[in-house]
Design a protein around this motif. Structure first.
Motif, PDB file in Angstrom:
ATOM      1  N   ARG B  18       0.831  -1.200   0.000  1.00 57.37           N
ATOM      2  CA  ARG B  18       0.000   0.000   0.000  1.00 57.37           C
ATOM      3  C   ARG B  18       0.859   1.241   0.000  1.00 57.37           C
ATOM      4  O   ARG B  18       1.976   1.265   0.525  1.00 57.37           O
ATOM      5  CB  ARG B  18      -0.887   0.025   1.235  1.00 57.37           C
ATOM      6  CG  ARG B  18      -1.837  -1.121   1.217  1.00 57.37           C
ATOM      7  CD  ARG B  18      -3.207  -0.722   1.645  1.00 57.37           C
ATOM      8  NE  ARG B  18      -3.932  -1.940   1.891  1.00 57.37           N
ATOM      9  CZ  ARG B  18      -3.809  -2.606   3.023  1.00 57.37           C
ATOM     10  NH1 ARG B  18      -3.076  -2.121   4.008  1.00 57.37           N
ATOM     11  NH2 ARG B  18      -4.431  -3.733   3.181  1.00 57.37           N
ATOM     12  N   VAL B  19       0.292   2.287  -0.568  1.00 56.56           N
ATOM     13  CA  VAL B  19       1.033   3.524  -0.776  1.00 56.56           C
ATOM     14  C   VAL B  19       1.546   4.088   0.557  1.00 56.56           C
ATOM     15  O   VAL B  19       2.720   4.422   0.691  1.00 56.56           O
ATOM     16  CB  VAL B  19       0.130   4.542  -1.497  1.00 56.56           C
ATOM     17  CG1 VAL B  19       0.751   5.925  -1.474  1.00 56.56           C
ATOM     18  CG2 VAL B  19      -0.113   4.087  -2.933  1.00 56.56           C
ATOM     19  N   GLY B  20       0.656   4.169   1.569  1.00 62.64           N
ATOM     20  CA  GLY B  20       1.057   4.746   2.851  1.00 62.64           C
ATOM     21  C   GLY B  20       2.198   3.964   3.487  1.00 62.64           C
ATOM     22  O   GLY B  20       3.177   4.544   3.964  1.00 62.64           O
ATOM     23  N   ASP B  21       2.102   2.638   3.442  1.00 58.69           N
ATOM     24  CA  ASP B  21       3.147   1.800   4.012  1.00 58.69           C
ATOM     25  C   ASP B  21       4.457   1.997   3.274  1.00 58.69           C
ATOM     26  O   ASP B  21       5.533   1.965   3.872  1.00 58.69           O
ATOM     27  CB  ASP B  21       2.761   0.315   3.935  1.00 58.69           C
ATOM     28  CG  ASP B  21       1.513   0.017   4.724  1.00 58.69           C
ATOM     29  OD1 ASP B  21       0.486   0.660   4.443  1.00 58.69           O
ATOM     30  OD2 ASP B  21       1.560  -0.835   5.617  1.00 58.69           O
ATOM     31  N   ASP B  22       4.347   2.172   1.963  1.00 62.08           N
ATOM     32  CA  ASP B  22       5.572   2.320   1.195  1.00 62.08           C
ATOM     33  C   ASP B  22       6.280   3.623   1.544  1.00 62.08           C
ATOM     34  O   ASP B  22       7.501   3.662   1.681  1.00 62.08           O
ATOM     35  CB  ASP B  22       5.274   2.269  -0.308  1.00 62.08           C
ATOM     36  CG  ASP B  22       6.535   2.001  -1.099  1.00 62.08           C
ATOM     37  OD1 ASP B  22       6.942   0.830  -1.144  1.00 62.08           O
ATOM     38  OD2 ASP B  22       7.125   2.965  -1.611  1.00 62.08           O
ATOM     39  N   ALA B  44       4.003  14.022   3.087  1.00 64.75           N
ATOM     40  CA  ALA B  44       4.852  13.671   1.943  1.00 64.75           C
ATOM     41  C   ALA B  44       3.989  13.364   0.721  1.00 64.75           C
ATOM     42  O   ALA B  44       4.308  13.768  -0.396  1.00 64.75           O
ATOM     43  CB  ALA B  44       5.740  12.478   2.286  1.00 64.75           C
ATOM     44  N   LEU B  45       2.869  12.656   0.940  1.00 68.63           N
ATOM     45  CA  LEU B  45       1.997  12.334  -0.190  1.00 68.63           C
ATOM     46  C   LEU B  45       1.369  13.604  -0.756  1.00 68.63           C
ATOM     47  O   LEU B  45       1.223  13.755  -1.968  1.00 68.63           O
ATOM     48  CB  LEU B  45       0.914  11.340   0.249  1.00 68.63           C
ATOM     49  CG  LEU B  45       1.393   9.898   0.344  1.00 68.63           C
ATOM     50  CD1 LEU B  45       0.321   9.015   0.950  1.00 68.63           C
ATOM     51  CD2 LEU B  45       1.772   9.378  -1.039  1.00 68.63           C
ATOM     52  N   ARG B  57      -3.425   0.533  -3.478  1.00 70.03           N
ATOM     53  CA  ARG B  57      -2.393  -0.455  -3.760  1.00 70.03           C
ATOM     54  C   ARG B  57      -1.390   0.122  -4.756  1.00 70.03           C
ATOM     55  O   ARG B  57      -1.778   0.579  -5.828  1.00 70.03           O
ATOM     56  CB  ARG B  57      -3.015  -1.670  -4.428  1.00 70.03           C
ATOM     57  CG  ARG B  57      -3.377  -2.735  -3.483  1.00 70.03           C
ATOM     58  CD  ARG B  57      -4.394  -3.619  -4.156  1.00 70.03           C
ATOM     59  NE  ARG B  57      -5.237  -4.173  -3.131  1.00 70.03           N
ATOM     60  CZ  ARG B  57      -5.012  -5.365  -2.603  1.00 70.03           C
ATOM     61  NH1 ARG B  57      -4.014  -6.086  -3.024  1.00 70.03           N
ATOM     62  NH2 ARG B  57      -5.780  -5.811  -1.668  1.00 70.03           N
ATOM     63  N   SER B  58      -0.123   0.014  -4.430  1.00 62.08           N
ATOM     64  CA  SER B  58       0.863   0.665  -5.299  1.00 62.08           C
ATOM     65  C   SER B  58       0.945  -0.007  -6.661  1.00 62.08           C
ATOM     66  O   SER B  58       1.226   0.653  -7.655  1.00 62.08           O
ATOM     67  CB  SER B  58       2.224   0.726  -4.626  1.00 62.08           C
ATOM     68  OG  SER B  58       2.464  -0.424  -3.873  1.00 62.08           O
ATOM     69  N   THR B  59       0.644  -1.315  -6.733  1.00 57.13           N
ATOM     70  CA  THR B  59       0.740  -1.969  -8.043  1.00 57.13           C
ATOM     71  C   THR B  59      -0.381  -1.539  -8.988  1.00 57.13           C
ATOM     72  O   THR B  59      -0.297  -1.767 -10.186  1.00 57.13           O
ATOM     73  CB  THR B  59       0.659  -3.503  -7.901  1.00 57.13           C
ATOM     74  OG1 THR B  59      -0.381  -3.806  -6.984  1.00 57.13           O
ATOM     75  CG2 THR B  59       1.965  -4.056  -7.396  1.00 57.13           C
ATOM     76  N   ARG B  60      -1.446  -0.953  -8.447  1.00 54.08           N
ATOM     77  CA  ARG B  60      -2.565  -0.564  -9.300  1.00 54.08           C
ATOM     78  C   ARG B  60      -2.429   0.863  -9.824  1.00 54.08           C
ATOM     79  O   ARG B  60      -3.291   1.339 -10.548  1.00 54.08           O
ATOM     80  CB  ARG B  60      -3.880  -0.653  -8.523  1.00 54.08           C
ATOM     81  CG  ARG B  60      -4.182  -2.006  -7.990  1.00 54.08           C
ATOM     82  CD  ARG B  60      -4.799  -2.866  -9.075  1.00 54.08           C
ATOM     83  NE  ARG B  60      -4.837  -4.252  -8.666  1.00 54.08           N
ATOM     84  CZ  ARG B  60      -5.788  -4.753  -7.892  1.00 54.08           C
ATOM     85  NH1 ARG B  60      -6.755  -3.998  -7.476  1.00 54.08           N
ATOM     86  NH2 ARG B  60      -5.759  -6.017  -7.548  1.00 54.08           N
ATOM     87  N   LEU B  61      -1.405   1.572  -9.403  1.00 50.79           N
ATOM     88  CA  LEU B  61      -1.262   2.961  -9.836  1.00 50.79           C
ATOM     89  C   LEU B  61      -0.622   3.020 -11.215  1.00 50.79           C
ATOM     90  O   LEU B  61       0.023   2.079 -11.653  1.00 50.79           O
ATOM     91  CB  LEU B  61      -0.389   3.726  -8.838  1.00 50.79           C
ATOM     92  CG  LEU B  61      -0.869   3.738  -7.386  1.00 50.79           C
ATOM     93  CD1 LEU B  61       0.102   4.530  -6.534  1.00 50.79           C
ATOM     94  CD2 LEU B  61      -2.257   4.329  -7.290  1.00 50.79           C
ATOM     95  N   SER B  62      -0.803   4.162 -11.878  1.00 50.74           N
ATOM     96  CA  SER B  62      -0.120   4.361 -13.155  1.00 50.74           C
ATOM     97  C   SER B  62       1.366   4.571 -12.877  1.00 50.74           C
ATOM     98  O   SER B  62       1.767   4.835 -11.742  1.00 50.74           O
ATOM     99  CB  SER B  62      -0.690   5.580 -13.864  1.00 50.74           C
ATOM    100  OG  SER B  62      -0.268   6.754 -13.218  1.00 50.74           O
ATOM    101  N   GLY B  63       2.184   4.458 -13.931  1.00 46.47           N
ATOM    102  CA  GLY B  63       3.627   4.647 -13.776  1.00 46.47           C
ATOM    103  C   GLY B  63       3.951   6.003 -13.174  1.00 46.47           C
ATOM    104  O   GLY B  63       4.818   6.124 -12.309  1.00 46.47           O
ATOM    105  N   ALA B  70       7.279   6.987  -5.115  1.00 42.11           N
ATOM    106  CA  ALA B  70       8.704   6.777  -4.824  1.00 42.11           C
ATOM    107  C   ALA B  70       9.346   8.079  -4.360  1.00 42.11           C
ATOM    108  O   ALA B  70      10.133   8.088  -3.405  1.00 42.11           O
ATOM    109  CB  ALA B  70       9.417   6.234  -6.059  1.00 42.11           C
ATOM    110  N   ILE B  71       8.987   9.185  -5.020  1.00 46.18           N
ATOM    111  CA  ILE B  71       9.541  10.479  -4.608  1.00 46.18           C
ATOM    112  C   ILE B  71       9.052  10.824  -3.202  1.00 46.18           C
ATOM    113  O   ILE B  71       9.830  11.285  -2.355  1.00 46.18           O
ATOM    114  CB  ILE B  71       9.163  11.580  -5.625  1.00 46.18           C
ATOM    115  CG1 ILE B  71       9.831  11.290  -6.976  1.00 46.18           C
ATOM    116  CG2 ILE B  71       9.592  12.957  -5.115  1.00 46.18           C
ATOM    117  CD1 ILE B  71       9.433  12.247  -8.079  1.00 46.18           C
ATOM    118  N   ALA B  72       7.768  10.582  -2.933  1.00 44.63           N
ATOM    119  CA  ALA B  72       7.225  10.874  -1.607  1.00 44.63           C
ATOM    120  C   ALA B  72       7.960  10.069  -0.542  1.00 44.63           C
ATOM    121  O   ALA B  72       8.273  10.584   0.540  1.00 44.63           O
ATOM    122  CB  ALA B  72       5.731  10.566  -1.562  1.00 44.63           C
ATOM    123  N   GLY B  73       8.263   8.799  -0.841  1.00 42.56           N
ATOM    124  CA  GLY B  73       8.958   7.949   0.119  1.00 42.56           C
ATOM    125  C   GLY B  73      10.325   8.503   0.465  1.00 42.56           C
ATOM    126  O   GLY B  73      10.780   8.416   1.604  1.00 42.56           O
TER     127      GLY B  73
END
Lengths: 255, 425
Positions: B18-22, B44-45, B57-63, B70-73
């Motif tokens: 998940r995006v938040g966890d990442d 950050a988000l 879910r991060s796998t469901r996002l567009s590139g 990734a930048i937010a992380g």
């Protein structure tokens, strides 16, 4: 595309359901206890009872849609049918002159003992499939990994590495499709052992990149904190006790 | 104040589901307390325009969205140094523009030193306080404030480096008419026809809807549109790798789905988006020569020379060990070597510097002269301008626009003239 088949979609409904909130380690423990319990008897009834209860719990307590459950287990039930038939036909009981003959088909003799053994085995496989499907359809991967790390003392490197690798599976499946397509477009037959090399390169490269990205974010540099703390809850105890009671009841009934 | 790095491929740097966890992953590794993390992750988000994405879910996002996660992380850790390795290379123009805007904001905040490694000069140039231009051996050609570096324009061009403002080519066509008409349609039977083609993956939303398209020998068609608009699917249908849900696809008047591999290889060459997925051999030589006859071999070797992959130095190397740009050119050699009637190219200019671009355009032109057709899915405005004269815009599976055949093409001379102005301003 392929993603939906390989990785079940544990939606918000399933996650918020009773089975979704139970700690995944408890569910794993239950599955293990049931597996051992079923080994105590050869009777066909306990595994059937457990299968039935698992499926009902999945639908009622797990919030799984009946169609989703059917889609997931239907192909596996066909496999069970295959196992049962094979065991029926090739059972060691059939040539045994002392076994009770049920019927003959040409050279094939089918005995009562073979039927019992095949049914017992089939019922066991069926229950394992059902438990596995309900576990997969109600268990959020992040919850599972967090529980393994925080409560199960599994190494974070292993656990988070696995989670990340698991997410790459659909991508690798798509890669394989493209590799095959490329062969076809260059006038070659699609399947060739060489495809494995291409897949391996992809998998290794992905792992490599991921390791760099994880290290770059300070993974493994020292003590970690957790963003989603996981604790045991009363619900975990309730479900564990209920599951054990069901197992005992199923074993007693069959006596 | 550590350093944070953002890599080229967004998908392979996401660890958590998940995006938040990442985003929190890096903070966990630094043992930040929970309360601080819960405050910092949404911040950050928000700073990358993904407020409220925590549970996605991060796998469901567009590139593009993945790259912003990734930048937010990295930003969440408030690094003193932020390194980005071609962060927009895999993104469509809209996604790249958003990332560029985020980088511009970060630069204005002066919160971190930003090191951006980039091919697309038009993106990087306006962001930079200091530019360091490297040649192919990694030696510096010029360094300093952008305006100073532009004075070395000649040297930069010689090294094949893109310069700012010539990337979108939008001002170029004004003088192009003197180059003469380049509509080369030979007016014969179409090599590829799509009639009312629809396509959806099983149980999924339609990917293509009511697509009608004809490509004749000599046609040069650019398929354009954002990520996910159906460009690659259209190419795959044309190659018979997918079967339309409804409608009809004809490649050389046959159903490509039913063609045998050997037949399809004569009709069409397909260069897939990710070159590594097109490699079938252990060395560059084997890869180039795979399945070619004597005449095709001669042409393939010539192509290697022209696309800067001379076999003297590359023959024994593994295709997997080439750089991204070299891999792309190798896959182009294998796609073009048979002189197929239809060249289906998916992002053919990915990772190419100016020289790679020019060599590709020239090679394609030559094949088109001989009667091949080009059908290229691309985000590259310049490639569309230089190498194609018909443009099909796709959006959400519909053909939403069609342009051309145009009567002119951009030439580099014009662009270089444009640079003089930049330098003096």
């Amino acid at each position: 595309m392929t993603a939906g088949i390989l990785i079940p979609d544990v939606g918000p409904i399933q996650r918020a359901s009773v089975l979704g909130r139970v700690n995944p380690l408890v569910k794993l423990g239950i599955a293990l206890a049931w597996l051992v319990g079923m080994g105590l008897t050869l009777d066909v009834r306990p595994p059937l009872i457990l299968t039935l209860i698992t499926l009902i719990a999945g639908l009622q307590l797990g919030g799984i849609a009946p169609t989703a459950l059917a889609r997931r287990i239907a192909p596996l039930w066909l496999a069970v049918l295959g196992i049962v038939l094979a065991n029926l036909v090739f059972s060691a009981h059939n040539p045994d002159p002392l076994a009770t003959e049920l019927f003959r088909m040409g050279p094939l003799r089918v005995t009562q003992e073979a039927v019992d053994a095949a049914a017992g085995l089939g019922a066991r496989v069926l229950s394992i499939i059902s438990v596995g499907a309900v576990f997969a359809l109600t268990t959020d991967a992040t919850f599972l990994i967090d529980s393994l790390v925080q409560l199960g003392r599994v190494s974070p490197r292993f656990a988070y590495g696995t989670l990340a690798a698991y997410q790459a599976v659909p991508k690798l499946a798509d890669d394989l499709g493209t590799l095959r397509a490329t062969r076809r477009l260059r006038g070659l037959r699609e399947w060739h052992p060489r495809l494995i090399v291409g897949m391996l390169v992809r998998a290794i490269r992905h792992a490599d990149q991921l390791a760099i990205a994880m290290d770059a974010r300070g993974f493994g540099s020292g003590p970690r904190s957790t963003y989603r703390p996981v604790r045991w809850q009363p619900l975990d105890a309730v479900v564990a006790i209920a599951a054990l009671a069901i197992l005992v009841a199923a074993l007693v009934v069959s006596r | 104040m550590g350093a944070g790095i953002v890599l080229q491929d967004p998908a392979s740097q996401l660890v958590m589901e998940r995006v938040g966890d990442d985003v929190a992953f890096g903070l966990e590794n630094l043992a930040w307390p929970l309360g601080t993390m819960r405050r910092r992750v949404p911040e950050a988000l928000q700073s990358v325009g993904l407020a409220g994405f925590e549970e996605r879910r991060s796998t469901r996002l567009s590139g593009g969205e993945q790259q912003r996660v990734a930048i937010a992380g990295v930003l969440a850790q408030a690094p003193g140094l932020l390194v980005l390795d071609e962060p927009t290379a895999n993104l469509d123009p809209d996604g790249a523009a958003v990332v560029a805007r985020i980088l511009a904001t970060l630069r204005d905040q002066r919160a971190a030193t930003i090191v951006l490694v980039e091919h697309r000069a038009s993106l990087a140039w306006p962001l930079a306080d200091v530019v360091l231009a490297l040649d192919q051996q990694g030696c510096p050609i010029a360094a300093g404030p952008p305006a100073d570096v532009l004075r070395a324009a000649r040297a930069l061009e010689r090294a094949g480096i893109w310069l700012p403002d010539d990337a979108d080519g939008s001002q170029a066509p004004a003088q192009a008419d003197k180059l003469g008409p380049v509509s080369r349609s030979h007016g014969t039977l179409p090599i590829l026809e799509l009639h009312d083609v629809r396509f959806a993956f099983e149980g999924g939303d339609p990917v293509l809807r009511e697509v009608d398209l004809g490509v004749s020998p000599g046609d040069r068609v650019a398929l354009m549109g954002p990520n996910g608009s159906g460009k690659t699917t259209l190419l795959r249908l044309a190659m018979g790798l997918l079967r339309p849900t409804a409608g009809e696809v004809q490649l050389g008047s046959r159903d490509p789905w039913r063609l045998a591999p050997a037949q399809i290889a004569r009709l069409a060459g397909y260069v897939v988006q990710d070159p590594e997925l097109g490699f079938l051999a252990d060395t560059v030589r084997e890869e180039v020569e795979l399945g070619l006859d004597a005449e095709q071999l001669v042409f393939a070797h010539e192509l290697c020379e022209r696309l800067a992959l001379p076999l003297e130095s590359f023959a024994d190397r593994s295709p997997y060990q080439l750089s991204g740009g070299e891999q792309r050119r190798l896959s182009l050699v294998t796609g073009l070597a048979r002189r197929p009637l239809l060249l289906a190219l998916d992002e053919p200019t990915y990772g190419q510097d100016r020289r790679g671009h020019e060599a590709l355009v020239a090679a394609l032109d030559e094949l088109v002269e001989q009667g091949s057709a080009v059908l290229a899915a691309t985000h590259d405005e310049r490639f569309a301008q230089d190498a194609t004269d018909r443009r099909i815009e796709l959006a959400a599976g519909w053909i939403v626009g069609e342009l051309g055949p145009r009567d002119g093409r951009a030439e580099y001379g014009i662009v270089v003239a444009g640079q003089g102005e930049l330098e003096t301003s």
